[in-house]
Structure formats: C-alpha cells, structure tokens
Design an enzyme around this catalytic site. Sequence first.
Site, PDB file in Angstrom:
ATOM      1  N   HIS A   1       0.874  -1.187   0.000  1.00  0.00           N
ATOM      2  CA  HIS A   1       0.000   0.000   0.000  1.00  0.00           C
ATOM      3  C   HIS A   1       0.912   1.239   0.000  1.00  0.00           C
ATOM      4  O   HIS A   1       1.705   1.429  -0.924  1.00  0.00           O
ATOM      5  CB  HIS A   1      -0.924  -0.105   1.226  1.00  0.00           C
TER       6      HIS A   1
ATOM      7  N   HIS B   1      -2.494  -2.444  -9.715  1.00  0.00           N
ATOM      8  CA  HIS B   1      -3.457  -1.828  -8.806  1.00  0.00           C
ATOM      9  C   HIS B   1      -4.707  -2.680  -8.788  1.00  0.00           C
ATOM     10  O   HIS B   1      -5.102  -3.236  -9.807  1.00  0.00           O
ATOM     11  CB  HIS B   1      -3.803  -0.403  -9.269  1.00  0.00           C
TER      12      HIS B   1
ATOM     13  N   ASP C   1       2.752   5.289  -6.979  1.00  0.00           N
ATOM     14  CA  ASP C   1       3.999   5.209  -6.219  1.00  0.00           C
ATOM     15  C   ASP C   1       5.233   5.012  -7.078  1.00  0.00           C
ATOM     16  O   ASP C   1       6.352   5.080  -6.582  1.00  0.00           O
ATOM     17  CB  ASP C   1       3.909   4.049  -5.208  1.00  0.00           C
TER      18      ASP C   1
HETATM   19  N1  CMC Z   1       4.650  -7.249 -10.140  1.00  0.00           N
HETATM   20  C1  CMC Z   1       4.523  -8.476 -10.675  1.00  0.00           C
HETATM   21  N2  CMC Z   1       3.387  -9.156 -10.735  1.00  0.00           N
HETATM   22  C2  CMC Z   1       2.310  -8.594 -10.207  1.00  0.00           C
HETATM   23  C3  CMC Z   1       2.345  -7.310  -9.636  1.00  0.00           C
HETATM   24  C4  CMC Z   1       3.579  -6.627  -9.613  1.00  0.00           C
HETATM   25  N3  CMC Z   1       3.681  -5.413  -9.092  1.00  0.00           N
HETATM   26  N4  CMC Z   1       1.119  -6.980  -9.196  1.00  0.00           N
HETATM   27  C5  CMC Z   1       0.318  -8.015  -9.480  1.00  0.00           C
HETATM   28  N5  CMC Z   1       1.047  -8.993 -10.086  1.00  0.00           N
HETATM   29  C6  CMC Z   1       0.535 -10.257 -10.610  1.00  0.00           C
HETATM   30  C7  CMC Z   1       0.238 -11.256  -9.517  1.00  0.00           C
HETATM   31  O1  CMC Z   1       1.358 -12.054  -9.231  1.00  0.00           O
HETATM   32  C8  CMC Z   1      -0.906 -12.006 -10.108  1.00  0.00           C
HETATM   33  O2  CMC Z   1      -0.374 -12.897 -11.068  1.00  0.00           O
HETATM   34  P1  CMC Z   1      -1.040 -14.381 -11.251  1.00  0.00           P
HETATM   35  O3  CMC Z   1      -2.432 -14.135 -11.753  1.00  0.00           O
HETATM   36  O4  CMC Z   1      -0.153 -15.088 -12.212  1.00  0.00           O
HETATM   37  O5  CMC Z   1      -1.034 -14.998  -9.874  1.00  0.00           O
HETATM   38  C9  CMC Z   1      -1.709 -10.967 -10.889  1.00  0.00           C
HETATM   39  O6  CMC Z   1      -0.710  -9.978 -11.241  1.00  0.00           O
HETATM   40  C10 CMC Z   1      -2.818 -10.335 -10.091  1.00  0.00           C
HETATM   41  O7  CMC Z   1      -2.238  -9.810  -8.897  1.00  0.00           O
HETATM   42  P2  CMC Z   1      -2.989  -9.718  -7.512  1.00  0.00           P
HETATM   43  O8  CMC Z   1      -1.967  -9.767  -6.414  1.00  0.00           O
HETATM   44  O9  CMC Z   1      -4.093 -10.733  -7.474  1.00  0.00           O
HETATM   45  O10 CMC Z   1      -3.635  -8.283  -7.623  1.00  0.00           O
HETATM   46  P3  CMC Z   1      -4.201  -7.436  -6.413  1.00  0.00           P
HETATM   47  O11 CMC Z   1      -5.280  -6.606  -6.973  1.00  0.00           O
HETATM   48  O12 CMC Z   1      -4.510  -8.312  -5.265  1.00  0.00           O
HETATM   49  O13 CMC Z   1      -2.947  -6.547  -5.987  1.00  0.00           O
HETATM   50  C11 CMC Z   1      -1.439  -4.752  -5.716  1.00  0.00           C
HETATM   51  C12 CMC Z   1      -2.826  -5.179  -6.230  1.00  0.00           C
HETATM   52  C13 CMC Z   1      -1.305  -3.227  -5.840  1.00  0.00           C
HETATM   53  C14 CMC Z   1      -1.292  -5.134  -4.227  1.00  0.00           C
HETATM   54  C15 CMC Z   1      -0.354  -5.487  -6.549  1.00  0.00           C
HETATM   55  O14 CMC Z   1      -0.469  -5.120  -7.904  1.00  0.00           O
HETATM   56  C16 CMC Z   1       1.050  -5.212  -6.024  1.00  0.00           C
HETATM   57  O15 CMC Z   1       1.516  -5.930  -5.139  1.00  0.00           O
HETATM   58  N6  CMC Z   1       1.767  -4.182  -6.590  1.00  0.00           N
HETATM   59  C17 CMC Z   1       3.070  -3.804  -6.076  1.00  0.00           C
HETATM   60  C18 CMC Z   1       2.928  -2.951  -4.835  1.00  0.00           C
HETATM   61  C19 CMC Z   1       2.451  -1.556  -5.162  1.00  0.00           C
HETATM   62  O16 CMC Z   1       2.979  -0.905  -6.061  1.00  0.00           O
HETATM   63  N7  CMC Z   1       1.508  -1.078  -4.377  1.00  0.00           N
HETATM   64  C20 CMC Z   1       0.987   0.304  -4.493  1.00  0.00           C
HETATM   65  C21 CMC Z   1      -0.439   0.349  -4.926  1.00  0.00           C
HETATM   66  S1  CMC Z   1      -0.919   1.992  -5.431  1.00  0.00           S
HETATM   67  C22 CMC Z   1      -0.845   2.955  -4.003  1.00  0.00           C
HETATM   68  C23 CMC Z   1      -1.932   2.633  -3.076  1.00  0.00           C
HETATM   69  O17 CMC Z   1      -3.065   3.040  -3.315  1.00  0.00           O
HETATM   70  O18 CMC Z   1      -1.644   1.990  -2.074  1.00  0.00           O
END
Ligand code: CMC
Length: 429
Positions: free
Chosen positions: A268, A307, A363
């Site tokens: 986050h 996201h 970010d």
């Molecule tokens: N790098 C590589 N792979 C990713 C990433 C990433 N940053 N984000 C998602 N994935 C992959 C994930 O491994 C999954 O792949 P698979 O379907 O093969 O298992 C797929 O994409 C879907 O990911 P998810 O974890 O189910 O997606 P989510 O909606 O639960 O997670 C997130 C959203 C923001 C937590 C995630 O994209 C992430 O961890 N990003 C990196 C951390 C980040 O930049 N966070 C800041 C968010 S914006 C500021 C805020 O509002 O907080």
Amino acid sequence: MANESLTITDNRTGKSYDLPITYGTIHATDLRKIKMNDDDFGMMTYDPAFMNTASCKSTVTFIDGDKGILRYRGYPIEQLAEKSNYLEVTYLLLYGNLPTKEQLTAWEDSIKLHTYIHENVKKLMEGFRYDAHPMGMFISTVAALSTFYPEANKIFDPEIRQKQILRLIGKVPTIAAFSYRHIKGMPYVYPNNSDSFIQNFLNMMYSIGTPHSEIPPIFEKALNILFILHADHEQNCSTSAMRSVGSSHVDPYSATAAAAAALYGPLHGGANEAVLRMLDHIGNIKEVPAFIEKVKNGEGRLMGFGHRVYKNFDPRATVIKNLANEVFKVTGVDPKLEIALELERIALHDEYFIKRKLYPNVDFYSGLIYKAMRFPVEFFPVLFAIPRTSGWITHWQEMLLDEDQKIARPRQIYLGHDSRDYVPIEKRK
Ligand code: CMC
C-alpha cells in the site's frame, strides 16, 4: 424498465428466490433466505480481500478503474491537481463542495490554530531511538494524541468531532516533520503560522540555523500536487481500516493510527519506499531485463506496478510523471530515473504485464520526486500519510453519520475441528 431484481435458483432444493437489486447490487443479507432447512444458517458470499463487495455507500470519491478516472466529489483529479491547492481539497472532501473565498480563508485560519503539538507529545517523540522508522513514530504519535484529547471519544457531538478534524489535519505535518528531524538528529522546528500549509511543512523539514530556509518554488508546487493526488482513494486498505476500526466508535486518533498502520505496508503506502529500494537493488540499467525475468518467475514484484482497481492506467501516475520532469529540471536528473524508465518501457511491452493489466501506479514516480527533494526513503510513507489523513477522516465521518453502518464484523467459513474433548498434557502425543 427492466425488473430490478435477481432470481436465484438453489439447485440443492429446487427453490427460487427473488432478490431486489439496488444500485446494481444485491444485499448480502438477502442471501440468508437461501437455506437447505430451518437449521441452516443461510447462504453467504465468500470474498476474501473484498474483491467484489461494496462495504458502504459513499459520495466522496469516484474511480472507474477501466477508464482510468478518479474524481473527488465529482471533480476530475487532473483539474484539481492543476488548479487547486491541498487545503482547498481537504475542504472539498470533508464538506462536499469547493469553498468560497471567505470559506477557504476561514478554513485555512482554523487549521492554522491547530498546527502546534503539546510539549509532552514532543517529549514522547524524543524518546524514540535515533534510527526509529519515521512511519512507526508517526503511527504511535497519532495514537498518543487520544490521551491528550480525551473528549475526542464523544464522536457523535458535531462540535467535538469538528475540533478533532481540525487538529488531525493541522498536526500531522508537525508530527511528520518532527519524526524527520528526529532521525536526522536535528532540533525540531516549530510551525510558522504565517506560512502557507505546504511552506510551513517544508520549513519545518529543511530549516537549519535560519527561521526560513531557501526552498525552490517547484518543491512547494510538487508537494501541493502530490498531497492533492494522495488525499483520497475511496475504499483502499487504509481507508477500510479507518472505517472498520472507527465502526467500533473508538476516538478518531486511534482509528487514524490504525489507518496509518495499514498504509505502512509495502503493498500500500509503503510501496513508494519499496520502489526506491528496488531501484537501488537493481543498481544498473543493464540489470533491468534480468530483474524483470525474476519478477515473471515469481521472485518478487515490480513495486509501483499494478493496482486492484486501475486496470488501464492510474491517472495519478500520469500527473506525477509530468511533475517529475518539472522537478528534475531544477534538481537535476536522478540516475535511478533511467532504471525506472527502462523498467517501465520493458514492462509495458511484456506479455506478462500486459496480460495482467499491470501499469505504473501513483507510487512508481512519487518516490523519485521525493528523493529529488532530498527526503530519505523511509520518510516516503509518511509523506503519503499526511494528505491521506484528510481522506481517512472524511470517510470516518461519513461512516459515523450513515444509518446503514454498524460495527464491522465479517463472517467466516469455519473449516477447523468439530467439537473434541480436552486431552490432559500427559496423555498428548
Ligand atoms: N509485479 C509483478 N506481478 C504482479 C504485480 C507486480 N507489481 N502486481 C500483481 N502482479 C501479478 C500477480 O502475481 C498475479 O499474477 P497471477 O495471476 O499469475 O497470480 C496478478 O498480477 C494479479 O495480482 P494480484 O496480487 O491478485 O492483484 P491485487 O489486486 O490483489 O494486488 C497490488 C494489487 C497493488 C497489491 C499489486 O499489484 C502489487 O503488489 N503491486 C506492487 C505494490 C504496489 O505498487 N503497491 C501500491 C499500490 S498503489 C498505491 C496505493 O493506493 O496503495
């Protein structure tokens, strides 16, 4: 008009149920009518991480993740970032409309009355270790405010509530700046209420030896825009924490501390810090392809990408990318920018990221701007928490005044043991 209801047939019993549809949703408790027999608890939905559950009705922020739209109270984020200022946006979030000139002046003046913190809060902060993470200091100090304003727990008294709102918006920059001075081993600089909100914050951060430090005007502009972009983002993890903890009717300082704790995590608000650490770890533009391969093989994530809601682009990232160029014109280009640009270029053309709709989020570039402004990486989440405080308290107040709301209390699917008898310790295997 089409019939606004949903018919569900339970194939276990052959019974059909008509559930009313309101605002494109069904009420989850209506599903409880769906039962196998009278003893059955009734149907629930299973939705870990709230992927498809509306936890509230809200009039604050609108997001269309597929189209990359973000609006506060109907105003597009791009227009607010270009034309507004952070305190005006806090007024907009809290009261629903842009203020008139008189309202804005009165609002700014009332916030300024609450920028100082009690000397004992300062002493409390002085007690942290020299290398304490500033976000840990921020969370604990905000929580401690509840002990200084015990009346804050009268949350249904509008005047008392209003006072805590002013205190929170006014004091978080001071707490943040003190946490920064603390890790730098520098004396805390008290607020200067003749400055603007942002100038005052920058002065508390940078001033050394003179009452006013020379701050490049682009720093004030950048921080104002970054604060506007970070002020609210509807039901994100920290705002949900604020609502959930606040639903127990605890005071707003304790709820804000809980929200800030949720923000601290690297998925986050801690992501901006994590991006810079990732760029440090990559170290060299030549290492980018190998790093991307590792991410694709499941060894870590590309921080600052992806996201839960935005599946096209994050409109905040677009504003920030342009802003970063303006800041770098004054500060010079950070060598890490090259690595970031290469990561972005490769990721945006790579099947792995395209298929999963992963784009740079807010970010990805904010950390580079903060670094150019000479803020240490561990301070980045605090810079997110200052403006998000206004979003948190807006949602907290909306939640308290919403008659549909009750204490947050999800259900579970119990998959543990059935009843079994206690075994004395000497008989256990
Ligand atoms: N790098 C590589 N792979 C990713 C990433 C990433 N940053 N984000 C998602 N994935 C992959 C994930 O491994 C999954 O792949 P698979 O379907 O093969 O298992 C797929 O994409 C879907 O990911 P998810 O974890 O189910 O997606 P989510 O909606 O639960 O997670 C997130 C959203 C923001 C937590 C995630 O994209 C992430 O961890 N990003 C990196 C951390 C980040 O930049 N966070 C800041 C968010 S914006 C500021 C805020 O509002 O907080």
